[in-house]
Design an enzyme around this catalytic site. Structure first.
Site, mmCIF file in Angstrom:
data_model
loop_
_atom_site.group_PDB
_atom_site.id
_atom_site.type_symbol
_atom_site.label_atom_id
_atom_site.label_comp_id
_atom_site.label_asym_id
_atom_site.label_seq_id
_atom_site.Cartn_x
_atom_site.Cartn_y
_atom_site.Cartn_z
ATOM 1 N N ASP A 77 -27.704 15.877 41.774
ATOM 2 C CA ASP A 77 -27.110 15.912 40.431
ATOM 3 C C ASP A 77 -25.748 15.202 40.459
ATOM 4 O O ASP A 77 -24.920 15.470 41.337
ATOM 5 C CB ASP A 77 -26.937 17.394 40.031
ATOM 6 C CG ASP A 77 -26.607 17.578 38.571
ATOM 7 O OD1 ASP A 77 -26.926 16.685 37.771
ATOM 8 O OD2 ASP A 77 -26.048 18.646 38.227
ATOM 9 N N ASP A 99 -24.272 8.746 38.644
ATOM 10 C CA ASP A 99 -23.461 8.907 37.441
ATOM 11 C C ASP A 99 -22.302 7.905 37.433
ATOM 12 O O ASP A 99 -21.251 8.154 38.019
ATOM 13 C CB ASP A 99 -22.936 10.347 37.360
ATOM 14 C CG ASP A 99 -22.138 10.585 36.086
ATOM 15 O OD1 ASP A 99 -21.948 9.622 35.313
ATOM 16 O OD2 ASP A 99 -21.689 11.724 35.866
ATOM 17 N N GLU A 129 -26.687 7.838 33.738
ATOM 18 C CA GLU A 129 -26.074 8.347 32.501
ATOM 19 C C GLU A 129 -25.306 7.262 31.763
ATOM 20 O O GLU A 129 -24.627 6.441 32.366
ATOM 21 C CB GLU A 129 -25.124 9.502 32.875
ATOM 22 C CG GLU A 129 -24.401 10.102 31.683
ATOM 23 C CD GLU A 129 -23.734 11.443 32.000
ATOM 24 O OE1 GLU A 129 -24.196 12.145 32.929
ATOM 25 O OE2 GLU A 129 -22.761 11.775 31.318
ATOM 26 N N HIS A 172 -20.654 20.156 29.426
ATOM 27 C CA HIS A 172 -20.874 20.898 30.667
ATOM 28 C C HIS A 172 -20.080 22.201 30.605
ATOM 29 O O HIS A 172 -18.912 22.192 30.235
ATOM 30 C CB HIS A 172 -20.384 20.091 31.881
ATOM 31 C CG HIS A 172 -21.335 19.006 32.295
ATOM 32 N ND1 HIS A 172 -20.967 17.687 32.380
ATOM 33 C CD2 HIS A 172 -22.637 19.052 32.661
ATOM 34 C CE1 HIS A 172 -22.005 16.969 32.780
ATOM 35 N NE2 HIS A 172 -23.037 17.770 32.944
ATOM 36 N N GLY A 173 -20.711 23.298 30.970
ATOM 37 C CA GLY A 173 -20.033 24.603 30.909
ATOM 38 C C GLY A 173 -20.547 25.387 29.722
ATOM 39 O O GLY A 173 -21.345 24.886 28.919
ATOM 40 N N HIS A 200 -27.917 17.045 29.559
ATOM 41 C CA HIS A 200 -26.973 17.756 30.429
ATOM 42 C C HIS A 200 -26.245 18.798 29.589
ATOM 43 O O HIS A 200 -26.221 18.711 28.367
ATOM 44 C CB HIS A 200 -25.973 16.763 31.036
ATOM 45 C CG HIS A 200 -26.529 16.031 32.216
ATOM 46 N ND1 HIS A 200 -26.099 16.242 33.493
ATOM 47 C CD2 HIS A 200 -27.519 15.118 32.307
ATOM 48 C CE1 HIS A 200 -26.781 15.470 34.329
ATOM 49 N NE2 HIS A 200 -27.658 14.767 33.632
ATOM 50 N N GLY A 201 -25.642 19.771 30.280
ATOM 51 C CA GLY A 201 -24.871 20.773 29.550
ATOM 52 C C GLY A 201 -25.745 21.703 28.737
ATOM 53 O O GLY A 201 -25.437 22.034 27.604
ATOM 54 N N ASN A 222 -30.807 20.425 31.846
ATOM 55 C CA ASN A 222 -30.030 20.852 33.015
ATOM 56 C C ASN A 222 -29.275 22.149 32.736
ATOM 57 O O ASN A 222 -28.529 22.236 31.753
ATOM 58 C CB ASN A 222 -28.987 19.783 33.367
ATOM 59 C CG ASN A 222 -29.600 18.545 33.965
ATOM 60 O OD1 ASN A 222 -30.799 18.326 33.872
ATOM 61 N ND2 ASN A 222 -28.772 17.724 34.581
HETATM 62 P P1 13P Z 1 -24.120 23.413 32.278
HETATM 63 O O1 13P Z 1 -22.835 23.578 33.036
HETATM 64 O O2 13P Z 1 -23.920 23.448 30.810
HETATM 65 O O3 13P Z 1 -25.134 24.361 32.745
HETATM 66 O O4 13P Z 1 -24.641 21.928 32.589
HETATM 67 C C1 13P Z 1 -25.296 21.680 33.798
HETATM 68 C C2 13P Z 1 -25.540 20.240 34.000
HETATM 69 O O5 13P Z 1 -25.625 19.468 33.072
HETATM 70 C C3 13P Z 1 -25.725 19.809 35.393
HETATM 71 O O6 13P Z 1 -25.904 18.444 35.497
#
Ligand code: 13P
Length: 271
Positions: A77, A99, A129, A172-173, A200-201, A222
């Site tokens: 990843d 990435d 990406e 992300h997060g 993602h995210g 993800n």
């Molecule tokens: P999250 O932190 O939102 O779970 O995203 C994970 C991610 O996109 C890993 O590549």
């Protein structure tokens, strides 16, 4: 795995791992539910666990010893360099993400092309990406820039990647408020592209939102932070209630169910 899912308008989940316990729980739960899974691992998690060979041996040994029958893909990843992707490929990963999204367009393309060349010679698939993802850390939200459709189509054609991560409004997060996800952008990208589209995210989004993303054309989702959040809540509760326990298996293991519940609840969206 992803081609088949795109054809059927379903999503494959990518769950990030951090250690043996994470990997074991995700594999066992996906095997029980009979769903294919992508085991995602970041460079920092690889460093934490000891290296690329450790991670590959750990994942494949668990598949053998636990008699896991479902399809599993081991995926790097957010690989940050050609070297990192090469190490993952040499260690036996099935798939890598390179990435270069923070680079100018041309440099991103050049980097991805180098990775694709190395990966194709080793029968490994490549995700890349374009656009910049937002992030949330300590409640500070940084929004990204959504992917431009034309750039994305050119990027895919020029690089020969197998799947593409586009920025469509997620971060992300775990973001607890309402995010402005651009479903029309997902639809447009998905209908113009022949390769799968990656979200993602995925953490902090309700199953209804995830479903809407899949209906609009997302094929890979993800998830990292949701599992960390659920696991840490369970562990903290256990330690508070069992302060005299010193057996690490009991302490760490007290978060197993929480990991499995997250996996289980997400997988539900495909039903
Ligand atoms: P999250 O932190 O939102 O779970 O995203 C994970 C991610 O996109 C890993 O590549």
């Amino acid at each position: 795995m992803l081609k088949e899912a795109k054809k059927n308008n379903k999503a494959i989940f990518h769950f990030n791992i951090n250690n043996l316990e994470w990997t074991k729980c995700i594999l066992e739960e996906c095997d029980k539910l009979k769903v294919p899974v992508i085991i995602g691992v970041s460079e920092s998690a690889i460093k934490y666990m000891g290296g690329y060979n450790v991670v590959a041996a750990l994942c494949y040994s668990l598949i053998t010893d636990l008699n896991i029958k479902t399809d599993v893909c081991l995926h790097l990843d957010h690989g940050s360099s050609l070297e990192s992707c090469q190490k993952a490929i040499d260690a036996g990963f099935n798939s890598v993400m390179i990435d270069g999204s923070k680079l100018p367009y041309k440099e991103n393309v050049e980097l991805v092309k180098e990775v694709v060349l190395y990966a194709k010679n080793n029968d490994v698939s490549v995700e890349a990406e374009i656009g910049s993802m937002g992030s949330i850390s300590q409640d500070e939200l940084k929004l990204g820039t959504n992917t431009n459709v034309e750039d994305c189509l050119n990027f895919v054609a020029e690089t020969g990647i197998d799947s593409v991560a586009a920025s469509v409004g997620t971060v992300h997060g775990i973001y607890k408020g309402e995010l402005n996800i651009d479903y029309d952008l997902i639809k447009k990208l998905s209908s113009e592209l022949t390769i799968p589209l990656v979200l993602h995210g995925g953490s902090g989004l309700s199953n209804d939102i995830l479903k809407k993303c899949v209906e609009s054309g997302i094929t890979k989702i993800n998830i990292n932070s949701d599992i960390q959040d659920a696991w840490s809540i369970a562990i903290k509760k256990y330690i508070k209630e069992n302060s005299s326990v010193i057996d690490p298996r009991k302490i760490i293991g007290s978060g197993f169910e929480a990991i499995k519940e997250v996996v289980d609840s997400k997988i539900n969206i495909n039903e």
